[in-house]
Design a protein around this motif. Structure first.
Motif, PDB file in Angstrom:
ATOM      1  N   LYS A 102       0.834  -1.203   0.000  1.00 19.44           N
ATOM      2  CA  LYS A 102       0.000   0.000   0.000  1.00 19.44           C
ATOM      3  C   LYS A 102       0.871   1.257   0.000  1.00 19.44           C
ATOM      4  CE  LYS A 102      -3.893  -2.072   2.529  1.00 19.44           C
ATOM      5  NZ  LYS A 102      -4.692  -2.011   3.785  1.00 19.44           N
ATOM      6  N   ILE A 103       2.081   1.110   0.524  1.00 20.09           N
ATOM      7  CA  ILE A 103       3.027   2.233   0.578  1.00 20.09           C
ATOM      8  C   ILE A 103       3.953   2.223  -0.632  1.00 20.09           C
ATOM      9  CG2 ILE A 103       4.864   3.310   1.964  1.00 20.09           C
ATOM     10  CD1 ILE A 103       3.627   1.914   4.417  1.00 20.09           C
ATOM     11  N   ASP A 104       4.369   1.022  -1.036  1.00 22.84           N
ATOM     12  CA  ASP A 104       5.300   0.864  -2.154  1.00 22.84           C
ATOM     13  C   ASP A 104       4.868  -0.372  -2.936  1.00 22.84           C
ATOM     14  OD1 ASP A 104       7.421   0.295  -3.874  1.00 22.84           O
ATOM     15  OD2 ASP A 104       8.943   0.969  -2.457  1.00 22.84           O
ATOM     16  N   ASN A 105       4.289  -0.184  -4.101  1.00 22.29           N
ATOM     17  CA  ASN A 105       3.766  -1.336  -4.852  1.00 22.29           C
ATOM     18  C   ASN A 105       4.772  -1.924  -5.831  1.00 22.29           C
ATOM     19  OD1 ASN A 105       3.811   0.599  -6.838  1.00 22.29           O
ATOM     20  ND2 ASN A 105       1.595   0.596  -7.232  1.00 22.29           N
ATOM     21  N   ASN A 106       6.023  -1.565  -5.670  1.00 27.42           N
ATOM     22  CA  ASN A 106       7.067  -2.112  -6.542  1.00 27.42           C
ATOM     23  C   ASN A 106       7.989  -3.089  -5.820  1.00 27.42           C
ATOM     24  OD1 ASN A 106       6.377  -0.679  -8.976  1.00 27.42           O
ATOM     25  ND2 ASN A 106       7.208   1.173  -8.038  1.00 27.42           N
ATOM     26  N   ILE A 107       7.502  -3.659  -4.735  1.00 25.59           N
ATOM     27  CA  ILE A 107       8.291  -4.650  -3.995  1.00 25.59           C
ATOM     28  C   ILE A 107       8.166  -5.996  -4.707  1.00 25.59           C
ATOM     29  CG2 ILE A 107       8.647  -5.771  -1.763  1.00 25.59           C
ATOM     30  CD1 ILE A 107       7.107  -3.393  -0.508  1.00 25.59           C
ATOM     31  N   ASP A 108       9.282  -6.711  -4.834  1.00 23.76           N
ATOM     32  CA  ASP A 108       9.267  -7.990  -5.559  1.00 23.76           C
ATOM     33  C   ASP A 108       8.869  -9.171  -4.665  1.00 23.76           C
ATOM     34  OD1 ASP A 108      10.129  -7.208  -8.259  1.00 23.76           O
ATOM     35  OD2 ASP A 108      11.959  -6.566  -7.238  1.00 23.76           O
ATOM     36  N   PHE A 109       9.440  -9.250  -3.498  1.00 21.35           N
ATOM     37  CA  PHE A 109       9.010 -10.297  -2.563  1.00 21.35           C
ATOM     38  C   PHE A 109       9.365  -9.898  -1.140  1.00 21.35           C
ATOM     39  CE2 PHE A 109      13.333 -11.765  -3.586  1.00 21.35           C
ATOM     40  CZ  PHE A 109      13.819 -12.256  -2.374  1.00 21.35           C
ATOM     41  N   ALA A 110       8.830 -10.655  -0.196  1.00 23.49           N
ATOM     42  CA  ALA A 110       8.987 -10.306   1.220  1.00 23.49           C
ATOM     43  C   ALA A 110       9.548 -11.469   2.015  1.00 23.49           C
ATOM     44  CB  ALA A 110       7.637  -9.888   1.812  1.00 23.49           C
ATOM     45  N   ILE A 111      10.414 -11.133   2.946  1.00 24.08           N
ATOM     46  CA  ILE A 111      10.849 -12.059   3.981  1.00 24.08           C
ATOM     47  C   ILE A 111      10.877 -11.242   5.280  1.00 24.08           C
ATOM     48  CG2 ILE A 111      13.267 -11.736   3.232  1.00 24.08           C
ATOM     49  CD1 ILE A 111      13.785 -14.553   4.533  1.00 24.08           C
ATOM     50  N   PRO A 112       9.709 -11.080   5.919  1.00 21.62           N
ATOM     51  CA  PRO A 112       9.562 -10.139   7.027  1.00 21.62           C
ATOM     52  C   PRO A 112       9.988 -10.672   8.398  1.00 21.62           C
ATOM     53  CG  PRO A 112       7.467 -11.130   6.530  1.00 21.62           C
ATOM     54  CD  PRO A 112       8.438 -11.682   5.526  1.00 21.62           C
ATOM     55  N   THR A 113      10.357 -11.936   8.451  1.00 25.91           N
ATOM     56  CA  THR A 113      10.838 -12.517   9.706  1.00 25.91           C
ATOM     57  C   THR A 113      11.527 -13.826   9.387  1.00 25.91           C
ATOM     58  OG1 THR A 113      10.191 -13.233  11.950  1.00 25.91           O
ATOM     59  CG2 THR A 113       8.700 -13.809  10.160  1.00 25.91           C
ATOM     60  N   SER A 114      12.227 -14.352  10.353  1.00 25.26           N
ATOM     61  CA  SER A 114      12.744 -15.714  10.242  1.00 25.26           C
ATOM     62  C   SER A 114      11.766 -16.646  10.947  1.00 25.26           C
ATOM     63  CB  SER A 114      14.124 -15.818  10.894  1.00 25.26           C
ATOM     64  OG  SER A 114      14.003 -15.594  12.298  1.00 25.26           O
ATOM     65  N   LYS A 115      11.960 -17.935  10.789  1.00 23.43           N
ATOM     66  CA  LYS A 115      11.099 -18.883  11.497  1.00 23.43           C
ATOM     67  C   LYS A 115      11.226 -18.697  13.006  1.00 23.43           C
ATOM     68  CE  LYS A 115      12.797 -22.394   9.190  1.00 23.43           C
ATOM     69  NZ  LYS A 115      13.077 -23.744   8.631  1.00 23.43           N
TER      70      LYS A 115
ATOM     71  N   PRO B 225      18.379 -24.086  -3.704  1.00 21.89           N
ATOM     72  CA  PRO B 225      17.124 -23.706  -4.347  1.00 21.89           C
ATOM     73  C   PRO B 225      17.119 -24.013  -5.842  1.00 21.89           C
ATOM     74  CG  PRO B 225      18.514 -21.779  -4.107  1.00 21.89           C
ATOM     75  CD  PRO B 225      19.282 -22.930  -3.502  1.00 21.89           C
ATOM     76  N   VAL B 226      15.996 -24.518  -6.331  1.00 22.34           N
ATOM     77  CA  VAL B 226      15.797 -24.722  -7.772  1.00 22.34           C
ATOM     78  C   VAL B 226      14.393 -24.239  -8.115  1.00 22.34           C
ATOM     79  CG1 VAL B 226      17.386 -26.687  -7.896  1.00 22.34           C
ATOM     80  CG2 VAL B 226      14.958 -27.091  -7.450  1.00 22.34           C
ATOM     81  N   ASN B 227      14.151 -24.045  -9.410  1.00 24.66           N
ATOM     82  CA  ASN B 227      12.832 -23.607  -9.890  1.00 24.66           C
ATOM     83  C   ASN B 227      12.366 -22.344  -9.163  1.00 24.66           C
ATOM     84  OD1 ASN B 227      12.864 -25.942 -11.484  1.00 24.66           O
ATOM     85  ND2 ASN B 227      11.684 -27.113  -9.977  1.00 24.66           N
ATOM     86  N   ILE B 228      13.237 -21.361  -9.099  1.00 27.85           N
ATOM     87  CA  ILE B 228      12.945 -20.124  -8.369  1.00 27.85           C
ATOM     88  C   ILE B 228      12.110 -19.188  -9.235  1.00 27.85           C
ATOM     89  CG2 ILE B 228      13.951 -18.160  -7.149  1.00 27.85           C
ATOM     90  CD1 ILE B 228      16.621 -19.832  -7.118  1.00 27.85           C
ATOM     91  N   THR B 229      11.000 -18.700  -8.676  1.00 29.46           N
ATOM     92  CA  THR B 229      10.223 -17.665  -9.348  1.00 29.46           C
ATOM     93  C   THR B 229       9.943 -16.538  -8.358  1.00 29.46           C
ATOM     94  OG1 THR B 229       8.078 -18.667  -8.819  1.00 29.46           O
ATOM     95  CG2 THR B 229       9.112 -19.305 -10.907  1.00 29.46           C
ATOM     96  N   ILE B 230       9.917 -15.325  -8.882  1.00 32.03           N
ATOM     97  CA  ILE B 230       9.605 -14.127  -8.084  1.00 32.03           C
ATOM     98  C   ILE B 230       8.466 -13.395  -8.771  1.00 32.03           C
ATOM     99  CG2 ILE B 230      10.474 -11.912  -7.255  1.00 32.03           C
ATOM    100  CD1 ILE B 230      13.258 -13.193  -7.095  1.00 32.03           C
ATOM    101  N   LYS B 231       7.373 -13.261  -8.066  1.00 30.61           N
ATOM    102  CA  LYS B 231       6.134 -12.689  -8.642  1.00 30.61           C
ATOM    103  C   LYS B 231       5.743 -13.422  -9.918  1.00 30.61           C
ATOM    104  CE  LYS B 231       5.515  -7.980  -6.965  1.00 30.61           C
ATOM    105  NZ  LYS B 231       5.440  -6.547  -7.337  1.00 30.61           N
ATOM    106  N   GLY B 232       5.913 -14.728  -9.908  1.00 33.07           N
ATOM    107  CA  GLY B 232       5.496 -15.558 -11.024  1.00 33.07           C
ATOM    108  C   GLY B 232       6.467 -15.637 -12.181  1.00 33.07           C
ATOM    109  N   LYS B 233       7.589 -14.913 -12.108  1.00 37.33           N
ATOM    110  CA  LYS B 233       8.570 -14.923 -13.187  1.00 37.33           C
ATOM    111  C   LYS B 233       9.867 -15.598 -12.730  1.00 37.33           C
ATOM    112  CE  LYS B 233       6.808 -10.643 -15.262  1.00 37.33           C
ATOM    113  NZ  LYS B 233       7.152  -9.271 -15.706  1.00 37.33           N
ATOM    114  N   PRO B 234      10.543 -16.314 -13.639  1.00 34.40           N
ATOM    115  CA  PRO B 234      11.798 -16.975 -13.266  1.00 34.40           C
ATOM    116  C   PRO B 234      12.822 -15.977 -12.726  1.00 34.40           C
ATOM    117  CG  PRO B 234      11.040 -17.758 -15.398  1.00 34.40           C
ATOM    118  CD  PRO B 234      10.169 -16.587 -15.044  1.00 34.40           C
TER     119      PRO B 234
END
Length: 254
Positions: A101-114, A178-187
């Protein structure tokens, strides 16, 4: 038994007096030390209770307020073989949704660790205290622009840890890689830079994350992780919707 020691040390007085009469000579002759035991034998101080009780009542009312409803038990761990969980997916998707909502150009999120996911959230009523118990930290959300190399290193680290809470990122883990990595649906493209949502804690090296040390750019959103979670579920409640995360295979492993 807890013990509190109160010591008056005349050395402090000596130092002060020296400032005003440095030609005089002073000598410490003794120190006085008293010991007070703090335990259940101490009488209740009604004045202290009267002072804090109104704040305690107000805080408990706020923390016990129902702010949402969940269709499922959101557990930190579904199984030892599953790198994703309902709680991790909810956490990552909620923060990603609010950050966009603040920045709509973010590719992916990792907002915490397990390890940052503290407690499960039960099925049914979700209270304010449930969110504070799950996210007790004052972590800030930040968007980092990373090179393809640093993004690859981050994804490698996620795979090495058998997955972390992510949103917008999908991959399969084979032999800790990691294999078969996609970000926002794109390789994934190692020649590109990516804008990644994370926290000040992980970016600073918390839980051994090292990929955010040399960003191309970074942007503070002025949004705390817990605030994002609260905003997300309260908006769902206003829309008459329940929290209903699913396991969607965003990270799988052999």
């Amino acid at each position: 038994m807890i013990k509190c020691n109160y010591r008056f040390n005349t050395l402090i007085l000596f130092a002060v007096l020296c400032l005003f009469a440095c030609k005089s000579k002073y000598q410490i002759t003794q120190t006085k030390r008293a010991e007070y035991n703090i335990n259940n034998d101490l009488p209740v101080d009604s004045n202290i209770i009267k002072a804090y009780n109104p704040y305690k009542v107000q805080m408990e009312a706020e923390m016990n307020k129902v702010i949402a409803h969940s269709n499922v038990l959101m557990s930190k761990v579904e199984s030892d073989k599953n790198p994703e969980s309902l709680l991790s997916n909810f956490f990552a998707d909620a923060t990603f949704h609010e950050a966009q909502k603040i920045d709509n150009n973010i590719d992916f999120a990792i907002p915490t660790s397990k390890g940052g996911l503290r407690l499960d959230i039960s099925k049914g009523e979700v209270t304010m205290s449930n969110i504070f118990e799950t996210m007790p930290f004052e972590n800030e959300l930040i968007v980092f622009t990373l090179s393809g190399t640093d993004t690859q290193n981050l994804i490698n680290f996620i795979a090495l840890n058998d997955g972390e809470p992510v949103s917008g990122l999908r991959m399969k883990i084979v032999d800790k890689k990691p294999v078969n990595i996609t970000i926002k649906g794109k390789p994934f493209d190692a020649s590109k830079s990516y804008r990644i949502l994370t926290t000040d804690y992980l970016a600073g090296g918390g839980d051994n994350f090292q990929s955010f040390k040399k960003p191309i750019d970074k942007k503070h959103l002025g949004l705390k992780v817990r605030t994002a979670l609260i905003n997300y579920i309260q908006n769902l409640e206003k829309e008459g919707k329940n929290i209903n995360p699913i396991l969607d295979g965003r990270i799988t492993k052999n």
